[in-house]
Every structure is written in structure tokens, then in C-alpha cells.
Motif scaffolding. Structure first.
Motif, PDB file in Angstrom:
ATOM      1  N   ALA A 160       0.835  -1.206   0.000  1.00  0.00           N
ATOM      2  CA  ALA A 160       0.000   0.000   0.000  1.00  0.00           C
ATOM      3  C   ALA A 160       0.867   1.252   0.000  1.00  0.00           C
ATOM      4  CB  ALA A 160      -0.919  -0.006   1.216  1.00  0.00           C
ATOM      5  N   GLY A 161       1.971   1.195   0.739  1.00  0.00           N
ATOM      6  CA  GLY A 161       2.881   2.336   0.768  1.00  0.00           C
ATOM      7  C   GLY A 161       3.508   2.610  -0.583  1.00  0.00           C
ATOM      8  N   ARG A 162       3.908   1.542  -1.283  1.00  0.00           N
ATOM      9  CA  ARG A 162       4.523   1.715  -2.602  1.00  0.00           C
ATOM     10  C   ARG A 162       3.516   2.221  -3.628  1.00  0.00           C
ATOM     11  NH1 ARG A 162       8.392  -2.739  -5.046  1.00  0.00           N
ATOM     12  NH2 ARG A 162       8.458  -1.029  -6.532  1.00  0.00           N
ATOM     13  N   GLN A 163       2.283   1.736  -3.534  1.00  0.00           N
ATOM     14  CA  GLN A 163       1.286   2.071  -4.537  1.00  0.00           C
ATOM     15  C   GLN A 163       0.612   3.419  -4.269  1.00  0.00           C
ATOM     16  OE1 GLN A 163       0.790   0.165  -7.207  1.00  0.00           O
ATOM     17  NE2 GLN A 163      -0.740   1.535  -8.094  1.00  0.00           N
ATOM     18  N   PHE A 164       0.307   3.695  -3.010  1.00  0.00           N
ATOM     19  CA  PHE A 164      -0.498   4.867  -2.690  1.00  0.00           C
ATOM     20  C   PHE A 164       0.188   5.854  -1.744  1.00  0.00           C
ATOM     21  CE2 PHE A 164      -3.361   1.132  -3.108  1.00  0.00           C
ATOM     22  CZ  PHE A 164      -3.984   1.482  -4.303  1.00  0.00           C
ATOM     23  N   GLY A 165       1.364   5.512  -1.259  1.00  0.00           N
ATOM     24  CA  GLY A 165       2.010   6.310  -0.222  1.00  0.00           C
ATOM     25  C   GLY A 165       2.259   7.764  -0.609  1.00  0.00           C
ATOM     26  N   ARG A 166       1.724   8.669   0.174  1.00  0.00           N
ATOM     27  CA  ARG A 166       1.920  10.105  -0.043  1.00  0.00           C
ATOM     28  C   ARG A 166       2.284  10.813   1.270  1.00  0.00           C
ATOM     29  NH1 ARG A 166       1.629   8.073  -4.207  1.00  0.00           N
ATOM     30  NH2 ARG A 166       0.455   8.640  -6.105  1.00  0.00           N
ATOM     31  N   SER A 167       1.536  10.497   2.318  1.00  0.00           N
ATOM     32  CA  SER A 167       1.722  11.199   3.590  1.00  0.00           C
ATOM     33  C   SER A 167       2.669  10.417   4.494  1.00  0.00           C
ATOM     34  CB  SER A 167       0.368  11.369   4.299  1.00  0.00           C
ATOM     35  OG  SER A 167      -0.558  12.023   3.467  1.00  0.00           O
ATOM     36  N   LYS A 168       3.722  11.063   4.954  1.00  0.00           N
ATOM     37  CA  LYS A 168       4.707  10.406   5.802  1.00  0.00           C
ATOM     38  C   LYS A 168       4.096  10.084   7.173  1.00  0.00           C
ATOM     39  CE  LYS A 168       7.895  10.846   2.673  1.00  0.00           C
ATOM     40  NZ  LYS A 168       8.361   9.663   1.901  1.00  0.00           N
ATOM     41  N   LEU A 169       4.388   8.886   7.646  1.00  0.00           N
ATOM     42  CA  LEU A 169       3.882   8.466   8.951  1.00  0.00           C
ATOM     43  C   LEU A 169       4.748   8.990  10.083  1.00  0.00           C
ATOM     44  CD1 LEU A 169       1.916   6.717  10.645  1.00  0.00           C
ATOM     45  CD2 LEU A 169       3.507   4.805  10.312  1.00  0.00           C
ATOM     46  N   PRO A 175      11.544   7.761   7.020  1.00  0.00           N
ATOM     47  CA  PRO A 175      10.902   8.537   5.951  1.00  0.00           C
ATOM     48  C   PRO A 175      10.144   7.684   4.942  1.00  0.00           C
ATOM     49  CG  PRO A 175      13.161   9.276   6.316  1.00  0.00           C
ATOM     50  CD  PRO A 175      12.993   8.018   7.101  1.00  0.00           C
ATOM     51  N   GLY A 176      10.462   6.403   4.848  1.00  0.00           N
ATOM     52  CA  GLY A 176       9.807   5.556   3.860  1.00  0.00           C
ATOM     53  C   GLY A 176       8.421   5.090   4.265  1.00  0.00           C
ATOM     54  N   LYS A 177       8.089   5.192   5.535  1.00  0.00           N
ATOM     55  CA  LYS A 177       6.786   4.712   6.008  1.00  0.00           C
ATOM     56  C   LYS A 177       5.721   5.799   5.845  1.00  0.00           C
ATOM     57  CE  LYS A 177       8.409   1.216   9.240  1.00  0.00           C
ATOM     58  NZ  LYS A 177       9.780   1.226   8.700  1.00  0.00           N
ATOM     59  N   THR A 178       4.537   5.380   5.388  1.00  0.00           N
ATOM     60  CA  THR A 178       3.469   6.337   5.115  1.00  0.00           C
ATOM     61  C   THR A 178       2.185   5.954   5.847  1.00  0.00           C
ATOM     62  OG1 THR A 178       2.677   5.102   3.163  1.00  0.00           O
ATOM     63  CG2 THR A 178       4.412   6.764   2.805  1.00  0.00           C
ATOM     64  N   ARG A 179       1.297   6.909   5.961  1.00  0.00           N
ATOM     65  CA  ARG A 179       0.000   6.648   6.580  1.00  0.00           C
ATOM     66  C   ARG A 179      -0.826   5.707   5.705  1.00  0.00           C
ATOM     67  NH1 ARG A 179      -1.538  12.856   8.490  1.00  0.00           N
ATOM     68  NH2 ARG A 179       0.265  13.107   9.898  1.00  0.00           N
ATOM     69  N   GLU A 180      -0.670   5.850   4.394  1.00  0.00           N
ATOM     70  CA  GLU A 180      -1.384   4.934   3.487  1.00  0.00           C
ATOM     71  C   GLU A 180      -0.903   3.495   3.700  1.00  0.00           C
ATOM     72  OE1 GLU A 180      -1.522   9.029   1.865  1.00  0.00           O
ATOM     73  OE2 GLU A 180       0.090   7.738   2.614  1.00  0.00           O
ATOM     74  N   GLY A 181       0.390   3.349   3.967  1.00  0.00           N
ATOM     75  CA  GLY A 181       0.919   2.024   4.263  1.00  0.00           C
ATOM     76  C   GLY A 181       0.316   1.445   5.528  1.00  0.00           C
ATOM     77  N   LEU A 182       0.128   2.302   6.533  1.00  0.00           N
ATOM     78  CA  LEU A 182      -0.501   1.856   7.774  1.00  0.00           C
ATOM     79  C   LEU A 182      -1.924   1.387   7.526  1.00  0.00           C
ATOM     80  CD1 LEU A 182      -0.435   1.561  10.853  1.00  0.00           C
ATOM     81  CD2 LEU A 182      -1.153   3.954  11.024  1.00  0.00           C
ATOM     82  N   PHE A 183      -2.667   2.136   6.721  1.00  0.00           N
ATOM     83  CA  PHE A 183      -4.035   1.725   6.389  1.00  0.00           C
ATOM     84  C   PHE A 183      -4.028   0.405   5.620  1.00  0.00           C
ATOM     85  CE2 PHE A 183      -5.063   6.479   6.495  1.00  0.00           C
ATOM     86  CZ  PHE A 183      -5.488   6.404   7.814  1.00  0.00           C
ATOM     87  N   GLY A 184      -3.037   0.243   4.743  1.00  0.00           N
ATOM     88  CA  GLY A 184      -2.909  -1.012   4.012  1.00  0.00           C
ATOM     89  C   GLY A 184      -2.648  -2.184   4.933  1.00  0.00           C
ATOM     90  N   ALA A 185      -1.845  -1.950   5.961  1.00  0.00           N
ATOM     91  CA  ALA A 185      -1.568  -3.004   6.948  1.00  0.00           C
ATOM     92  C   ALA A 185      -2.846  -3.414   7.659  1.00  0.00           C
ATOM     93  CB  ALA A 185      -0.534  -2.503   7.960  1.00  0.00           C
ATOM     94  N   LEU A 186      -3.619  -2.432   8.093  1.00  0.00           N
ATOM     95  CA  LEU A 186      -4.856  -2.730   8.812  1.00  0.00           C
ATOM     96  C   LEU A 186      -5.873  -3.404   7.903  1.00  0.00           C
ATOM     97  CD1 LEU A 186      -5.242   0.545  10.926  1.00  0.00           C
ATOM     98  CD2 LEU A 186      -4.239  -1.642  11.593  1.00  0.00           C
ATOM     99  N   PHE A 187      -5.895  -3.005   6.645  1.00  0.00           N
ATOM    100  CA  PHE A 187      -6.832  -3.597   5.687  1.00  0.00           C
ATOM    101  C   PHE A 187      -6.553  -5.090   5.507  1.00  0.00           C
ATOM    102  CE2 PHE A 187      -7.971  -4.781   1.308  1.00  0.00           C
ATOM    103  CZ  PHE A 187      -9.311  -4.446   1.301  1.00  0.00           C
TER     104      PHE A 187
END
Length: 279
Positions: A160-169, A175-187
Motif C-alpha cells: 500500500a505504501g509503494r502504490q499509494f504512499g503520499r503522507s509520511k507516517l 521517511p519511507g513509512k506512510t500513513r497509506e501504508g498503515l491503512f494497508g496493513a490494517l486492511f
């Protein structure tokens, strides 16, 4: 590099799977003891212990603490001491979870910050080893489920981070971790939680609680990953070690699991979803 990562992963996954499924808990506990020792050696290096003697002392302390807990379990079963360590671990991860928001690089630049980083290793590795052994004694399938849950969270976050990542977590930490990645993890964790509830034969309400616990555990596993990122950033290191070709060190492979294990066990015991071993 990809080929090397796959070969190393298979070399780890197959024997660990067999050990979890077929080994008695005392043997699994000895394996976890070895992993705690290796993790402590890497933590000592990253945490500012420059001499081999100091690092060996740190490793010996971690092994002595966890070994004593194993010995108490072997001779008297799960005790108040084990509960105390488990509760301490949950409080520690609550502190880490909140503290990450205020982190700024330079923690190791003062004695108190360096001491905190060093103490964090004991508060991370020893309770995680205890929790994994306790889970295995209750039911080996619990350990497999936890590994699957953490792996699903990591996988969902990565893609999810690679595909949709925009906002830094946590840009100050990783720096590579994103909020979109977090949502992808939960999904991705949600179907894993449903699968676990089905495998364990839980009733509808218990399945809901189990699913919510799985989501909480996934969130905490992210804190484990970020905590190790802090440790490496303070040490100026890319990986925790070189023991696992293509993967880095032991801590690079177990960072999320060290956070997830005690919280998962505590949640199971607190909600009485599954019986505690020895009771």
C-alpha cells in the motif's frame, strides 16, 4: 539480492515452522532463548556498547533474565513473576507508542537517552521471548497465527505504501513509512483476524473481540518496527546486523514481533478468549 533474500527466508521459515509445530515447549523456549541472545548482541552494538566485553555482559544479562523466567516455568508453572513481566511489557509499549510522536534524533547524545535506549533492549527482548514461549505452551497454533498476523501487516504496509504512499507516517524516524501504508496493513489484517477466529472456533462475539485485538496488535507491531528504526538511526546504521544475508540482522526480522507478542498474549488472557497455559 532478491534471490538471496528468498533463499535466506526459506532457510529460516521451514525449520522455524517445524520447530513451532512439532517441538515441545521447553525446546522451543531454548530456541527463543538463542534468538534473544542474538538480538541482545545486536542491540548492544547499536545501543552504544563499544567493547566486546560490555556487549557480552549485556547479552548475559538478557539471557539470565529470560533463562530465569524459563526455569521458573519449568519448575513451578506460570507465576506472578511472569504476569509482572507481561504487564510491564504492555506498559512499555504504551510508552513507546506515545513517545514515538515526540522523538527527535539525538537521543543517544546524552547519558539518560543512551541509558533509555539500552534499557529498551531488555524491555523489548525478554518479555517478547516470554510471551512467545507462553503462547506456544498454550497452543503452537497461536504462535503461527501471530507470525501470520505480523507478516500480513508488514506486507499490507509495504504494498500500500509503494502504490499509494503520499503522507509520511513518521518522517523523523523512517521517511519511507506512510500513513497509506498503515491503512494497508490494517486492511490486510482484517481478513487474517477473521481467519484466526474461524480456526480457533470462536463464537460471534468472541470473534469480534479477537478481530479487534488483532487490529490493536498490528498497530503495536508498527511501533516495534519504528522503535528499531530509532535505534538504528541513533547508531547511524542501515541494518541491525549481517547475520541474515539479504535481510540484515536478527532484530530486522523480529522487530515487529517483539512488540506484538506480549500485547497479543496479554489481550488473550485479559479477555479470556483462550485459556492461559498451566491453568
Amino acid at each position: 539480492m532478491l534471490r538471496q533474500r528468498i533463499i535466506t527466508a526459506l532457510a529460516i521459515i521451514v525449520p522455524v515452522f517445524l520447530l513451532i509445530v512439532f517441538a515441545p515447549t521447553w525446546l522451543f523456549g531454548l530456541f527463543v532463548l538463542a534468538v534473544v541472545g542474538l538480538g541482545a548482541w545486536e542491540w548492544a552494538r547499536l545501543g552504544g556498547f563499544h567493547s566486546s566485553t560490555a556487549r557480552l555482559g549485556y547479552v548475559a544479562s538478557a539471557l539470565a533474565l529470560f533463562g530465569a523466567l524459563l526455569l521458573v516455568w519449568l519448575t513451578a508453572g506460570w507465576s506472578t513473576w511472569h504476569w509482572a513481566v507481561l504487564v510491564l511489557a504492555v506498559l512499555w509499549w504504551l510508552f513507546v507508542f506515545l513517545g514515538l510522536a515526540w522523538y527527535r534524533q539525538g537521543l543517544s547524545g546524552n547519558p539518560s537517552g543512551r541509558l533509555l535506549l539500552q534499557a529498551a533492549g531488555m524491555l523489548t527482548l525478554v518479555p517478547a521471548g516470554l510471551a512467545l514461549t507462553w503462547l506456544h505452551a498454550t497452543a503452537p497454533l497461536l504462535v503461527l497465527y501471530l507470525i501470520l498476523l505480523v507478516g500480513a501487516a508488514d506486507t499490507g504496509a509495504y504494498f500500500a505504501g509503494r502504490q499509494f504512499g503520499r503522507s509520511k507516517l513518521a518522517p523523523e524516524i523512517s521517511p519511507g513509512k506512510t500513513r497509506e501504508g498503515l491503512f494497508g496493513a490494517l486492511f490486510l489484517v482484517i481478513p487474517v483476524g477473521l481467519l484466526g477466529a474461524w480456526l480457533f472456533g470462536l463464537a460471534a462475539m468472541d470473534a469480534l473481540v479477537f478481530g479487534l485485538l488483532s487490529i490493536v496488535v498490528a498497530l503495536v507491531s508498527v511501533a516495534g518496527d519504528l522503535q528499531e528504526s530509532v535505534l538504528k538511526r541513533e547508531a547511524g546504521a542501515k541494518d541491525s546486523g549481517t547475520l541474515l544475508p539479504g535481510h540484515g540482522g536478527v532484530l530486522d526480522r523480529i522487530d515487529s514481533l517483539t512488540a506484538a507478542a506480549p500485547v497479543f498474549l496479554f489481550g488473550l488472557l485479559w479477555t479470556a478468549l483462550l485459556p492461559a497455559a498451566g491453568h
